[in-house]
Write an enzyme that holds these catalytic residues in place. Structure first.
Site, PDB file in Angstrom:
ATOM      1  N   LEU A 102      -6.581 -15.958 -31.605  1.00 25.58           N
ATOM      2  CA  LEU A 102      -7.036 -15.409 -30.329  1.00 25.58           C
ATOM      3  C   LEU A 102      -5.771 -15.193 -29.511  1.00 25.58           C
ATOM      4  O   LEU A 102      -4.812 -15.959 -29.640  1.00 25.58           O
ATOM      5  CB  LEU A 102      -7.956 -16.393 -29.604  1.00 25.58           C
ATOM      6  CG  LEU A 102      -9.340 -16.640 -30.240  1.00 25.58           C
ATOM      7  CD1 LEU A 102     -10.114 -17.688 -29.448  1.00 25.58           C
ATOM      8  CD2 LEU A 102     -10.143 -15.347 -30.312  1.00 25.58           C
ATOM      9  N   ASP A 103      -5.772 -14.173 -28.663  1.00 24.94           N
ATOM     10  CA  ASP A 103      -4.600 -13.938 -27.818  1.00 24.94           C
ATOM     11  C   ASP A 103      -4.370 -15.145 -26.909  1.00 24.94           C
ATOM     12  O   ASP A 103      -5.300 -15.909 -26.641  1.00 24.94           O
ATOM     13  CB  ASP A 103      -4.808 -12.700 -26.940  1.00 24.94           C
ATOM     14  CG  ASP A 103      -4.955 -11.437 -27.778  1.00 24.94           C
ATOM     15  OD1 ASP A 103      -4.489 -11.434 -28.934  1.00 24.94           O
ATOM     16  OD2 ASP A 103      -5.541 -10.475 -27.262  1.00 24.94           O
ATOM     17  N   LYS A 104      -3.153 -15.237 -26.399  1.00 20.15           N
ATOM     18  CA  LYS A 104      -2.814 -16.386 -25.546  1.00 20.15           C
ATOM     19  C   LYS A 104      -3.762 -16.485 -24.343  1.00 20.15           C
ATOM     20  O   LYS A 104      -4.145 -17.569 -23.917  1.00 20.15           O
ATOM     21  CB  LYS A 104      -1.356 -16.238 -25.088  1.00 20.15           C
ATOM     22  CG  LYS A 104      -0.776 -17.473 -24.467  1.00 20.15           C
ATOM     23  CD  LYS A 104       0.711 -17.279 -24.222  1.00 20.15           C
ATOM     24  CE  LYS A 104       1.255 -18.411 -23.378  1.00 20.15           C
ATOM     25  NZ  LYS A 104       2.640 -18.190 -22.986  1.00 20.15           N
TER      26      LYS A 104
END
Ligand code: URA
Length: 239
Positions: A102-104
């Site tokens: 998942l993106d940051k």
């Protein structure tokens, strides 16, 4: 591997660490046929036989956790400079990893485990495992936007995205759920950008049969239940 009895039982999702201590105190747990008296009794996972109410447990070498990933944390195994999702998990195991990325700034459901075969099957492009995200946008979607996103959009890759489904389940069309069947890099953000909308909040709600537990606040995690593991195993895990 040597483990404390209460951890052994909690690892196998018999119950929480505090509740398994009660089971032990009530004399419901036996180790090699003797009633176990202490939660700290050391168990050899290879050779000891543990029963609860007469039911024999089979230790499996896998651990599976559901994390509600907070923003600001990397979905990587370890990073020298930045906090990662593994820093949030207390486990003696050194072989845990996040299943996919998942993106940051994305929050929500992340499976952390050490079952490489399950991970491979969940992430394999050919398996098209559904992933549902809650999305907030900087503007309202139109019916045309929704139709385009559902049909497939050109996000600059070789192929347009597979058909998706958009659900208008919130107060207005700047806030929707989207279910996709792929896992391309920044896919959801790039899909909405093709319609001129920037994602301002992204949360994963489910992946295949696994649904984010609403009792978990951001940053919290829990072991998967036996039922959750069994359902995911239908995707090809090794358990
Ligand atoms: N799609 C994105 O754009 N980001 C994520 O983190 C997950 C899916």
């Amino acid at each position: 591997m040597q483990l404390r009895l209460d951890k052994y039982l909690a690892d196998l999702s018999v119950d929480t660490r505090s509740k398994v201590k009660l089971l032990i105190r009530k004399g419901r747990v036996r180790v090699n046929n003797e009633i176990a008296k202490k939660p700290e009794t050391k168990i050899d996972t290879e050779t000891d036989t543990v029963t609860v109410d007469g039911r024999k447990l089979v230790y499996h070498p896998f651990e599976y956790y559901m994390l509600n990933k907070p923003a600001g944390v990397l979905s990587a195994a370890r990073d020298k400079k930045q906090p990662t999702v593994l820093d949030l998990i207390e486990s003696d195991r050194k072989d845990l990893f996040p299943v996919g990325r998942l993106d940051k700034d994305t929050v929500g459901l992340l499976l952390i485990c050490n079952d490489g075969q399950l991970s491979h099957h969940l992430l394999s492009p050919s398996h098209h495992v559904d992933k549902t995200y809650e999305v907030r946008l900087d503007g309202m979607l139109t019916e045309d936007d929704i139709a385009a996103l559902e049909a497939g959009v050109d996000i600059g890759d070789d192929e347009i995205t597979l058909p998706a489904s958009v659900e208008a389940v919130y107060e207005d069309l700047s806030h929707v759920n989207i279910t996709i069947h792929e896992g391309r890099f920044h896919q959801v953000k790039r899909m909405f950008l093709t319609r001129g909308k920037t994602v301002t909040f992204l949360k994963r709600l489910s992946m295949g049969s696994l649904v984010l537990d609403p009792a978990l606040s951001e940053g919290e995690y829990r072991p998967l239940t036996e039922a959750e593991i069994q359902q995911l195993s239908a995707f090809g895990g090794t358990k």
